[in-house]
Design an enzyme around this catalytic site. Structure first.
Site, PDB file in Angstrom:
ATOM      1  N   GLN B 121       5.619  17.131  -2.962  1.00 45.81           N
ATOM      2  CA  GLN B 121       4.310  16.519  -3.195  1.00 45.81           C
ATOM      3  C   GLN B 121       3.323  16.955  -2.121  1.00 45.81           C
ATOM      4  O   GLN B 121       3.515  16.653  -0.951  1.00 45.81           O
ATOM      5  CB  GLN B 121       4.471  14.987  -3.152  1.00 45.81           C
ATOM      6  CG  GLN B 121       3.197  14.211  -3.342  1.00 45.81           C
ATOM      7  CD  GLN B 121       3.417  12.704  -3.135  1.00 45.81           C
ATOM      8  OE1 GLN B 121       4.387  12.299  -2.496  1.00 45.81           O
ATOM      9  NE2 GLN B 121       2.521  11.897  -3.678  1.00 45.81           N
ATOM     10  N   GLY B 122       2.274  17.664  -2.529  1.00 45.99           N
ATOM     11  CA  GLY B 122       1.278  18.126  -1.555  1.00 45.99           C
ATOM     12  C   GLY B 122       0.042  17.252  -1.569  1.00 45.99           C
ATOM     13  O   GLY B 122      -0.946  17.556  -2.246  1.00 45.99           O
ATOM     14  N   TYR B 123       0.106  16.142  -0.872  1.00 43.70           N
ATOM     15  CA  TYR B 123      -1.006  15.204  -0.842  1.00 43.70           C
ATOM     16  C   TYR B 123      -1.675  15.175   0.541  1.00 43.70           C
ATOM     17  O   TYR B 123      -2.763  15.654   0.735  1.00 43.70           O
ATOM     18  CB  TYR B 123      -0.511  13.792  -1.201  1.00 43.70           C
ATOM     19  CG  TYR B 123      -0.608  13.437  -2.674  1.00 43.70           C
ATOM     20  CD1 TYR B 123      -0.230  14.340  -3.657  1.00 43.70           C
ATOM     21  CD2 TYR B 123      -1.062  12.193  -3.083  1.00 43.70           C
ATOM     22  CE1 TYR B 123      -0.317  14.014  -5.004  1.00 43.70           C
ATOM     23  CE2 TYR B 123      -1.151  11.849  -4.427  1.00 43.70           C
ATOM     24  CZ  TYR B 123      -0.773  12.759  -5.389  1.00 43.70           C
ATOM     25  OH  TYR B 123      -0.861  12.413  -6.706  1.00 43.70           O
ATOM     26  N   SER B 124      -0.978  14.551   1.502  1.00 49.35           N
ATOM     27  CA  SER B 124      -1.588  14.316   2.813  1.00 49.35           C
ATOM     28  C   SER B 124      -1.895  15.610   3.546  1.00 49.35           C
ATOM     29  O   SER B 124      -1.208  16.621   3.373  1.00 49.35           O
ATOM     30  CB  SER B 124      -0.639  13.493   3.689  1.00 49.35           C
ATOM     31  OG  SER B 124      -0.411  12.251   3.120  1.00 49.35           O
ATOM     32  N   GLU B 239       4.595   6.052  -7.708  1.00 47.88           N
ATOM     33  CA  GLU B 239       5.316   6.016  -6.438  1.00 47.88           C
ATOM     34  C   GLU B 239       5.540   4.574  -5.997  1.00 47.88           C
ATOM     35  O   GLU B 239       6.628   4.185  -5.627  1.00 47.88           O
ATOM     36  CB  GLU B 239       4.527   6.785  -5.365  1.00 47.88           C
ATOM     37  CG  GLU B 239       5.241   6.801  -4.013  1.00 47.88           C
ATOM     38  CD  GLU B 239       4.491   7.594  -2.947  1.00 47.88           C
ATOM     39  OE1 GLU B 239       3.343   8.002  -3.198  1.00 47.88           O
ATOM     40  OE2 GLU B 239       5.071   7.790  -1.874  1.00 47.88           O
ATOM     41  N   GLU B 372      -2.745  -1.526   6.246  1.00 48.76           N
ATOM     42  CA  GLU B 372      -4.185  -1.795   6.272  1.00 48.76           C
ATOM     43  C   GLU B 372      -4.829  -1.381   4.948  1.00 48.76           C
ATOM     44  O   GLU B 372      -5.731  -2.064   4.445  1.00 48.76           O
ATOM     45  CB  GLU B 372      -4.824  -1.057   7.447  1.00 48.76           C
ATOM     46  CG  GLU B 372      -4.451  -1.622   8.816  1.00 48.76           C
ATOM     47  CD  GLU B 372      -2.998  -1.330   9.235  1.00 48.76           C
ATOM     48  OE1 GLU B 372      -2.377  -0.397   8.675  1.00 48.76           O
ATOM     49  OE2 GLU B 372      -2.486  -2.045  10.110  1.00 48.76           O
TER      50      GLU B 372
END
Lengths: 379, 387
Positions: B121-124, B239, B372
């Site tokens: 998964q290429g997210y962050s 997720e 948060e």
């Protein structure tokens, strides 16, 4: 199941919500307080609730009850808590009434409980002798002489004791304070010779009595449960009363939270709604979480009673531990987030704050119930 | 299959599992399962179509309806059977089923269902964590292809992945949510560099990934160009629905309960823990576990009864994260300085597992939306506080 309301319970809840909104809004509680009302609650309303069958909910049909259980009763208590109605559920139904139900002879049950269910009879349970809840810490004594007992000692925080018709009194017949064995329960008439009842007005506007017993004579047929075995009656009574009180707390925290949330959406400072500030948003989100968790625990504890589950005591203490903490959290945050206006007697949020503190400390605070829970869990 | 009753289906599943699942695998999805036995079992599961039980048969799934899939899941859970768990199945698959074209579904879903292709998964990105939409990895159109340049971080399994589903910026001039696309491309190609990230618990399951002129086929862009943000958020819901609760993934969770650890380490006198403050804290932890479990169950019961319920997805993730962290915090206190051993003499492996779990669980309140962020979501969506 047990964590969702049935259709019947939803109908009951909505009826109770409308009933209290119309007949017992928060102003009514304030008016009783300000008038220093002798009774401390509305007898008229209590009779009406009796006619509606709500007082009878937890009692079996054989004694004039409705046998509907604690999930059903909980819906009414929660709505009661939402408007801070000071009706004598805790004193008359959950404590006194249950003591008669669990310990009373057939004759005593049939003598006392139908009047409880109709709203005509007020009962109290006199157990507490110190500020902190410690159910076996009883010094008040009862000594036997032939077919009667003589009670000497004193009690405090006897809820609604100022108007009770009978005061179920916990006294020691053997052993020493703190011991579970040696307690006995007596149905004492409020006007019995030697008994002195003084009223204390509490911080939340409710009433309790200080009672002294000086050679008060009680016949042996007024004993609830076994002599020296009173704790076997008290334990299930306190579990049920605790769960009932939690149901009431749920309504008060729900209402206090909703009012605070509305205030965050309405109040402006620095040119914006204060509900835009992350410091307040996160705390509001936390309060929401605590409220939902408390609700789950209360509903679970109600169904633990109704399903006669083995872990009833654990569920009840888990629920009260959590509800006490959440009462403290939401009560405190409600005042803080209302700011200066929250400190005024005129703003109703302060009434919620005070009631929540009283409920938090009644029948054991969070530490007491965590301690009990730990014991039940084997550590 | 639709002609048989749900109870018949349950019996069928049960007897199939009894015949097929060897006893040495009935311990849950642990990392240390016997390899040969495991691969045989997973192969049987996949051949039955139960790698992706609720996907349509034409895409390699089992074609089960929701009720049947739930029965299968509960039966597998009952005997603690390992099951196929991959990013392809839990995250990309459901997303493709919802947003993919027919051609994309036929190309990508069957290999996922057969567990033949590993996805990451290429997210962050280093500059896009909680503020994911500020991501900078660029994809520039070049004929039938895109050329991808940029950097991703926290990419689980990047070192072994065959393909990546990746959020890329396709319009740098649009507002930050509107210039993002959802693109699939192979990892084994020139210009891809994977560099493992060693974490505080000593593990290196995550990587940093660098893309320098990497090629993606334009037909492998999912949904509309610049319409990737909606898809990205939807995938995160998948997720969250697989985590933040009781399902659990692959863990090395110590077998001893927290209560047992504390009782042994702290000591019990007359049935009462020797440390009164610890006793309160342990009771509170058990009460919290109970409250979380009951709240999740209540939401499920309400949904089944058709009653409207407040969305507790974010609340569940948030409280679950705090709860698992607190469990390890309590264990560390109970062990005292014994829990500080890391290497060399006197370090027992069970003990080290606990210490590592304490470190690993710090991530639970960070990934999948930090605490948060979850509180922000509750404040906005559930409480509808003004912004």
């Amino acid at each position: 199941m047990g964590l969702t309301l049935t259709e019947d319970q939803i109908i009951l809840r909505d009826m109770a919500k409308n009933f209290f909104a119309e007949k017992s809004p928060v102003e009514r509680m304030r008016a009783l307080r300000d008038a220093r009302d002798e009774t401390g609650f509305s007898r008229e309303l209590w009779k009406e609730m009796g006619e509606l069958g709500w007082i009878a909910i937890p009692f079996p049909e054989a004694v004039g009850g409705a046998g509907m259980g604690y999930a059903a009763l909980g819906t009414v208590l929660t709505e009661c808590g939402r408007v801070l109605a000071p009706q004598p559920f805790l004193s008359t139904v959950l404590l006194g009434g249950n003591a008669v139900l669990f310990g009373g002879s057939y004759a005593l049950q049939h003598e006392l409980l139908p009047g409880v269910c109709s709203g005509d009879r007020i009962l109290s349970l006199a157990f507490q002798e110190h500020g902190r809840f410690a159910p076996y810490s009883v010094q008040t004594s009862a000594t036997r002489n032939d077919a009667s007992f003589t009670i000497n000692g004193s009690k405090q925080f006897v809820l609604d004791g100022q108007v009770a018709d009978q005061i179920v009194t916990v006294a020691r017949t053997s052993g020493s304070p703190g011991e579970r064995d040696g307690l006995s329960l007596f149905v004492v008439e409020a006007g019995a010779p030697g008994i002195a009842v003084e009223r204390t007005v509490l911080v939340d506007g409710r009433n309790a009595a200080r009672i002294t017993y000086e050679n008060v004579a009680v016949e042996a047929d007024r004993v609830l449960g076994e002599i020296d075995g009173g704790a076997d009656v008290l334990d299930p009574v306190f579990d049920r009363a605790t769960v009932g009180l939690c149901s009431e707390i749920l309504g008060s925290i729900e209402e206090a939270f909703e009012r605070t949330l509305e205030y965050l959406k309405m109040r402006e400072q620095f040119g914006v709604k204060i509900g835009t500030f992350q410091a307040l948003r996160h705390r509001a989100a936390d309060m929401f979480g605590e409220l939902e968790f408390a609700r789950s625990m209360v509903m679970d504890a109600q169904s633990a009673i109704d399903e006669e589950r083995d872990d009833l005591a654990e569920s009840a203490s888990a629920a009260k531990a959590r509800c006490s903490d959440v009462a403290d959290l939401i009560g405190g945050e409600a005042i803080q987030m209302h700011g200066g206006i929250g400190m005024t007697d005129e703003e109703e949020i302060g009434l919620f704050f005070k009631r929540l503190k009283a409920a938090e400390l009644t029948l054991g605070d969070a530490n007491y119930h965590r301690d009990r829970f730990a014991g039940l869990r084997g550590y | 299959m639709s002609t048989i009753s749900i109870e018949e289906f349950r019996q069928e599943v049960r007897s199939w599992i009894d015949e097929t699942l060897p006893s040495d695998l009935r311990v849950g999805n642990r990392k240390d399962l016997p390899k040969k036995s495991l691969s045989k079992w997973l192969k049987a599961l996949i051949e039955r179509g139960w790698g992706a039980p609720d996907w349509p048969v034409e895409y390699g799934g089992g074609g089960l309806d929701r009720q049947q899939a739930a029965v299968l899941k509960s039966e597998l859970k009952r005997v603690r059977a390992p099951f196929v768990k991959s990013f392809g199945i839990t995250m990309l698959g459901p997303t493709l089923l919802e947003f993919g074209t027919e051609e994309q579904k036929r190309e990508f879903l069957p290999p996922i269902a057969r567990n033949e292709v590993k996805w990451c998964q290429g997210y962050s990105e280093p500059g896009a964590g909680s503020d994911l939409a500020s991501l900078q990895t660029r994809a520039v159109r070049d004929g039938d292809e895109y050329i991808v340049t940029g950097q991703k971080i926290w990419t689980t399994g990047a070192d072994v992945a065959d393909w990546i589903f990746c959020l890329v910026r396709t319009d740098p001039d649009a507002s930050k949510h509107e210039g993002i696309s959802f693109l699939l491309f192979p990892m084994k190609q020139p210009g891809v560099e994977v560099s493992p990230l060693k974490l505080i618990d000593g593990s290196a399951d995550f990587s940093q990934v660098f893309f320098d002129g990497v090629r993606a086929q334009a037909k492998h862009l999912i949904g509309p160009v610049n319409g990737g943000w909606t898809i990205a958020k939807r995938l995160l819901q998948h997720e969250r629905s697989t985590d933040g609760g009781s399902e659990g993934g692959i863990t090395n969770a110590p077998k001893e309960t927290l209560v047992d650890v504390v009782k042994r380490e702290v000591g019990v006198e007359n049935g009462v823990l020797a440390d009164a403050a610890m006793r309160q804290r342990l009771a509170e932890q058990e009460i919290e576990q109970r409250a979380l479990r009951l709240t999740m169950r209540r939401a499920a019961e309400q949904a089944r009864a058709g009653q409207t319920a407040r969305d507790i997805g974010s609340l569940g993730k948030y409280r679950w994260a705090n709860m698992v962290k607190e469990e390890q915090d309590i264990a560390m206190l109970a062990f005292g300085t014994r829990g500080l051993g890391w290497d060399g003499s006197g370090v027992e492996s069970g003990q080290l597992d606990r210490t590592k779990a304490w470190l690993t669980t710090r991530a639970d309140s960070i990934w999948g939306g930090t605490n948060e962020v979850q509180l922000n979501v509750i404040a906005k969506r559930v409480l509808q506080l003004p912004e």
